[in-house]
Write a protein that holds these residues in place. Structure first.
Motif, PDB file in Angstrom:
ATOM      1  N   ILE A  66       0.835  -1.200   0.000  1.00  0.00           N
ATOM      2  CA  ILE A  66       0.000   0.000   0.000  1.00  0.00           C
ATOM      3  C   ILE A  66       0.869   1.250   0.000  1.00  0.00           C
ATOM      4  N   LYS A  67       0.496   2.221  -0.825  1.00  0.00           N
ATOM      5  CA  LYS A  67       1.238   3.486  -0.909  1.00  0.00           C
ATOM      6  C   LYS A  67       0.412   4.647  -0.359  1.00  0.00           C
ATOM      7  N   LYS A  68      -0.872   4.695  -0.750  1.00  0.00           N
ATOM      8  CA  LYS A  68      -1.776   5.739  -0.262  1.00  0.00           C
ATOM      9  C   LYS A  68      -3.157   5.161  -0.024  1.00  0.00           C
ATOM     10  N   ILE A  69      -3.840   5.705   0.971  1.00  0.00           N
ATOM     11  CA  ILE A  69      -5.265   5.446   1.167  1.00  0.00           C
ATOM     12  C   ILE A  69      -5.971   6.779   0.998  1.00  0.00           C
ATOM     13  N   GLY A  70      -6.798   6.881  -0.036  1.00  0.00           N
ATOM     14  CA  GLY A  70      -7.338   8.192  -0.384  1.00  0.00           C
ATOM     15  C   GLY A  70      -6.188   9.075  -0.844  1.00  0.00           C
ATOM     16  N   GLU A  71      -6.067  10.217  -0.207  1.00  0.00           N
ATOM     17  CA  GLU A  71      -4.970  11.129  -0.533  1.00  0.00           C
ATOM     18  C   GLU A  71      -3.846  11.082   0.498  1.00  0.00           C
ATOM     19  N   GLU A  72      -3.978  10.182   1.474  1.00  0.00           N
ATOM     20  CA  GLU A  72      -3.020  10.143   2.580  1.00  0.00           C
ATOM     21  C   GLU A  72      -1.935   9.100   2.343  1.00  0.00           C
ATOM     22  N   PRO A  73      -0.673   9.512   2.225  1.00  0.00           N
ATOM     23  CA  PRO A  73       0.422   8.543   2.104  1.00  0.00           C
ATOM     24  C   PRO A  73       0.525   7.698   3.368  1.00  0.00           C
ATOM     25  N   ILE A  74       0.993   6.482   3.221  1.00  0.00           N
ATOM     26  CA  ILE A  74       1.160   5.587   4.361  1.00  0.00           C
ATOM     27  C   ILE A  74       2.366   6.028   5.177  1.00  0.00           C
ATOM     28  N   GLU A  75       2.115   6.325   6.440  1.00  0.00           N
ATOM     29  CA  GLU A  75       3.191   6.775   7.322  1.00  0.00           C
ATOM     30  C   GLU A  75       3.307   5.874   8.556  1.00  0.00           C
ATOM     31  N   ASP A  76       2.759   4.678   8.456  1.00  0.00           N
ATOM     32  CA  ASP A  76       2.815   3.719   9.552  1.00  0.00           C
ATOM     33  C   ASP A  76       4.269   3.365   9.844  1.00  0.00           C
ATOM     34  N   GLU A  77       4.673   3.504  11.101  1.00  0.00           N
ATOM     35  CA  GLU A  77       6.052   3.215  11.493  1.00  0.00           C
ATOM     36  C   GLU A  77       6.462   1.790  11.135  1.00  0.00           C
ATOM     37  N   LYS A  78       5.487   0.911  11.086  1.00  0.00           N
ATOM     38  CA  LYS A  78       5.765  -0.481  10.722  1.00  0.00           C
ATOM     39  C   LYS A  78       6.462  -0.570   9.377  1.00  0.00           C
ATOM     40  N   TYR A  79       6.131   0.372   8.467  1.00  0.00           N
ATOM     41  CA  TYR A  79       6.690   0.338   7.123  1.00  0.00           C
ATOM     42  C   TYR A  79       7.743   1.415   6.870  1.00  0.00           C
ATOM     43  N   THR A  80       7.908   2.332   7.794  1.00  0.00           N
ATOM     44  CA  THR A  80       8.854   3.431   7.573  1.00  0.00           C
ATOM     45  C   THR A  80      10.088   3.357   8.462  1.00  0.00           C
ATOM     46  N   LYS A  81      10.092   2.441   9.421  1.00  0.00           N
ATOM     47  CA  LYS A  81      11.228   2.315  10.339  1.00  0.00           C
ATOM     48  C   LYS A  81      12.243   1.314   9.811  1.00  0.00           C
ATOM     49  N   LYS A  82      13.509   1.716   9.808  1.00  0.00           N
ATOM     50  CA  LYS A  82      14.575   0.816   9.363  1.00  0.00           C
ATOM     51  C   LYS A  82      14.694  -0.379  10.302  1.00  0.00           C
ATOM     52  N   LYS A  83      14.938  -1.534   9.699  1.00  0.00           N
ATOM     53  CA  LYS A  83      15.240  -2.735  10.477  1.00  0.00           C
ATOM     54  C   LYS A  83      16.694  -3.110  10.206  1.00  0.00           C
ATOM     55  N   GLN A  84      17.503  -2.976  11.228  1.00  0.00           N
ATOM     56  CA  GLN A  84      18.939  -3.236  11.087  1.00  0.00           C
ATOM     57  C   GLN A  84      19.222  -4.729  11.197  1.00  0.00           C
ATOM     58  N   THR A  85      20.105  -5.202  10.346  1.00  0.00           N
ATOM     59  CA  THR A  85      20.567  -6.583  10.476  1.00  0.00           C
ATOM     60  C   THR A  85      21.672  -6.619  11.527  1.00  0.00           C
ATOM     61  N   SER A  86      22.120  -7.810  11.872  1.00  0.00           N
ATOM     62  CA  SER A  86      23.155  -7.965  12.901  1.00  0.00           C
ATOM     63  C   SER A  86      24.562  -7.847  12.331  1.00  0.00           C
ATOM     64  N   VAL A  87      24.672  -7.553  11.022  1.00  0.00           N
ATOM     65  CA  VAL A  87      25.979  -7.455  10.364  1.00  0.00           C
ATOM     66  C   VAL A  87      26.336  -5.981  10.159  1.00  0.00           C
ATOM     67  N   ASN A  88      27.556  -5.615  10.522  1.00  0.00           N
ATOM     68  CA  ASN A  88      28.005  -4.223  10.404  1.00  0.00           C
ATOM     69  C   ASN A  88      28.084  -3.784   8.941  1.00  0.00           C
ATOM     70  N   PRO A  89      27.783  -2.513   8.662  1.00  0.00           N
ATOM     71  CA  PRO A  89      27.751  -2.019   7.270  1.00  0.00           C
ATOM     72  C   PRO A  89      29.036  -2.251   6.485  1.00  0.00           C
ATOM     73  N   GLU A  90      30.220  -2.171   7.129  1.00  0.00           N
ATOM     74  CA  GLU A  90      31.479  -2.279   6.386  1.00  0.00           C
ATOM     75  C   GLU A  90      31.700  -3.649   5.759  1.00  0.00           C
ATOM     76  N   TYR A  91      30.980  -4.660   6.259  1.00  0.00           N
ATOM     77  CA  TYR A  91      31.198  -6.013   5.720  1.00  0.00           C
ATOM     78  C   TYR A  91      30.406  -6.274   4.443  1.00  0.00           C
ATOM     79  N   PHE A  92      29.534  -5.361   4.063  1.00  0.00           N
ATOM     80  CA  PHE A  92      28.716  -5.591   2.880  1.00  0.00           C
ATOM     81  C   PHE A  92      29.453  -5.288   1.578  1.00  0.00           C
ATOM     82  N   GLU A  93      30.380  -4.328   1.598  1.00  0.00           N
ATOM     83  CA  GLU A  93      31.043  -3.918   0.362  1.00  0.00           C
ATOM     84  C   GLU A  93      31.775  -5.056  -0.345  1.00  0.00           C
TER      85      GLU A  93
END
Length: 621
Positions: free
Chosen positions: A469-496
């Protein structure tokens, strides 16, 4: 004097309250449900169901008029049943069945007698309805589809059943409700709220006007339009690419978790589940146990992830400090392990492997060693495996992810309990779990999970909950469930270094023949072993073709996973489909015409039709 005044006030107030309560209970019925009075008739006014649009505002689902023949059993008078049945194009047996069904539901409340008449049927019947007391025509809206795709995403609507009526007080018999997909998940938003008018009747059952001047009447509230995250052009193209194949494609926007495409193949035209033929068509689709068009493979099918899973094992090993990108291991064409000299074959060609070449050559020996080192870092296999499992679950594996569609499966990430149940507590070692190193064994993932871990890698260590879902009516979805980052347990430097290995898959690895011009893609091929049970024996069928990818590498706009059942090598079918999907989304056109023609003209129907005639495959022999 003051004492007398106070007493008078108290007595007067008490009398007022007593009088009002008596009036409300004995005279006024405004607190009662008007339908409790048999002399009151309710006429419902149904709002138009909300439209469904794609992420670019393109209309996908709208409405078309429909007409239901309604019946109020106790108001039915003797009629020419044969003539009425001919007008409705039903049999006498159908007439009796529907009438009894309505009477059992309620003799005095309206029920749908014949649903969804066409305009022509309505025009023919409307002039003659006055002859049939107790029957009337009610206008309703049906869905009209502007696409022949996305049936698994959109879902469908149908009449409420007895279970729905018991569960939801809102609905009356004959009303419609969303089933599956967006129609079900956002039912309350899309349906709006029906209005009602209460009509007073006299003792001869004749309508004499509005009940209590309409104080109980309500106006209908239209359903709200919803805008999806789906790109319908990409969805349609994905379904076209999957013609004559079985499997799924899930594409996400990594920066938001928005689902760009959710393809399940084979699928069906959503218009099949509209109108009076809906029930017949649904039955046909439901009982197709071979193709399973109603089975959403993108959300429900659980496959071994195969070699794409090696990227996660590399990340865990880097995080656990058991390797660096420069750590090397020698591959002799196979990995031998255990007291009995068991063997895990490898197709990388052999030689010295580091992290980069281990990924782009997809070396089983390298990742078997890396996986064992990750587990054997700890004092016991149990502790090592549980630590590994926690890392995997931080990427959303072994979980439903929490997306906003009403179906799904959790996949499987094994823990120590998995092997305790098989071997007994403290009676197994890391080698008993070694298939997990290459995405086989006890590991199972759904396509949406594999797309999600690809998005997490492209984001260098985080993801957003996938959502439709992107919008309901004219209201964009701002539910924290979909807007909050979920961090993995691996540090960013190991991804490169892992991303570099995935980039080299296209430059000099297992996908170098299927690169897309002018787009830097990071990907990973997968060829997952495919087992099934036939006559009680475990047998091995043709491998599944798997591919994960994201692009562009430095600024990812799309991440996706492609599964093609029985498609053999990852680069043969899934890899090509992934490349075409990426080019379609980023360039909005296809320049790789030869690759497109190969996929569009290719079919696996002969493969699916093959009877199995080989010998039973004994696992771990």
């Amino acid at each position: 004097m003051r004492k007398l005044l106070l007493t008078s006030i108290i007595i007067s107030t008490s009398l007022i309250y007593i009088g009002r309560l008596s009036y409300l209970q004995l005279i006024d019925s405004s607190s009662k449900n008007p339908l409790d009075d048999t002399a009151i008739k309710a006429v419902y006014d149904y709002p138009e169901r909300g439209h469904i649009l794609d992420r670019n505002g393109k209309l996908i689902v709208s409405n078309q008029p429909s007409y239901d023949v309604m019946v109020i059993p106790r108001e039915v008078k003797p009629l020419d049943t044969l003539e009425f049945c001919q007008l409705l194009n039903i049999s006498k047996e159908d007439f009796i069945k529907e009438y009894e069904k309505a009477r059992i539901y309620s003799p005095r409340l309206p029920s749908v007698f014949v649903p969804q008449l066409s305009k022509e049927e309505y025009a023919l019947l409307q002039e003659k309805m006055r002859k049939y007391e107790g029957f009337y025509i009610q206008k309703r809206s049906l869905r009209h589809y502007e696409t022949r795709s996305a049936a698994n995403v959109l879902g469908y609507i149908s009449e409420v059943n007895e279970r729905d009526l018991r569960k939801y007080s809102y609905y009356q018999s004959g009303e419609i409700i969303g089933r599956q997909g967006v129609e079900k998940e956002y039912e309350e938003v899309l349906r709006g709220r029906k209005g009602v008018k209460f009509i007073q009747k006299d003792r001869f059952n004749r309508e004499i006007g509005s009940y209590k001047n309409g104080i109980f009447d309500t106006l209908p509230i239209p359903g709200k339009d919803v805008q999806l995250t789906i790109d319908i052009d990409l969805q349609e193209y994905g379904e076209k690419l999957m013609t004559n194949k079985r499997g799924g494609i899930v594409a996400l926007e990594p920066k938001t978790g928005e689902i760009l495409a959710l393809v399940s193949a084979p699928s069906y035209d959503p218009a099949l589940l509209v109108g009076r033929k809906r029930s017949k068509n649904y039955t046909k689709l439901h009982y197709d146990s071979i193709s399973k068009p109603l089975f959403d493979r993108g959300l429900l099918a659980m496959y071994p992830p195969g070699s794409p899973f090696k990227t996660l094992n590399a990340l865990v090993a880097l995080q656990e400090g058991v390797i660096t990108p420069q750590t090397t291991y020698r591959c002799s064409g196979a990995y031998y392990y255990g007291k009995r000299g068991r063997k895990m074959g490898c197709h990388c060609g052999g030689g010295i492997r580091n992290l980069n070449s281990g990924i782009y050559k997809s070396c089983n020996t390298y990742f078997a060693t890396v996986y064992r080192n990750s587990l054997e870092k700890y004092p016991t296999a149990e502790e090592g495996l549980n630590t590994w499992a926690k890392h995997m679950k931080s990427f959303g594996l072994g979980d439903y992810l929490g997306y906003d569609l009403p179906t799904g499966r959790s996949g499987k990430i094994p823990t120590s309990k998995t092997y305790d149940a098989t071997y007994g507590k403290n009676r197994w070692y890391s080698t008993a779990t070694l298939s997990n190193a290459i995405g086989q064994g006890e590991v199972l993932t759904t396509p949406i999970q594999l797309a999600n871990i690809t998005a997490a890698i492209s984001n260098r260590g985080f993801y957003y909950t996938p959502h439709i879902i992107k919008k309901i009516g004219e209201e964009p979805i701002e539910d924290e469930k979909y807007t909050k980052k979920k961090q993995t347990s691996v540090n960013p430097e190991y991804f490169e270094p892992v991303i570099q290995g995935m980039f080299d898959v296209y430059k000099k690895g297992t996908a170098k023949w299927i690169s897309v011009k002018d787009i830097n893609i990071a990907g990973k091929t997968g060829t997952a072993e495919n087992f099934t049970k036939i006559n009680g024996e475990t047998v091995q069928l043709t491998d599944h073709s798997i591919f994960v990818a994201f692009a562009p590498v430095d600024n990812p706009k799309i991440a996706l996973a492609v599964f093609v059942e029985n498609g053999h090598w990852g680069s043969t079918w899934a890899g090509r489909i992934a490349g075409l999907m990426i080019e379609k989304y980023i360039k909005e056109e296809i320049t790789e015409k030869a690759m497109e023609q190969f996929v569009l003209s290719g079919s696996l129907e002969e493969e699916y039709a093959k009877p199995y005639s080989g010998k039973p495959f004994k696992i771990n022999e």
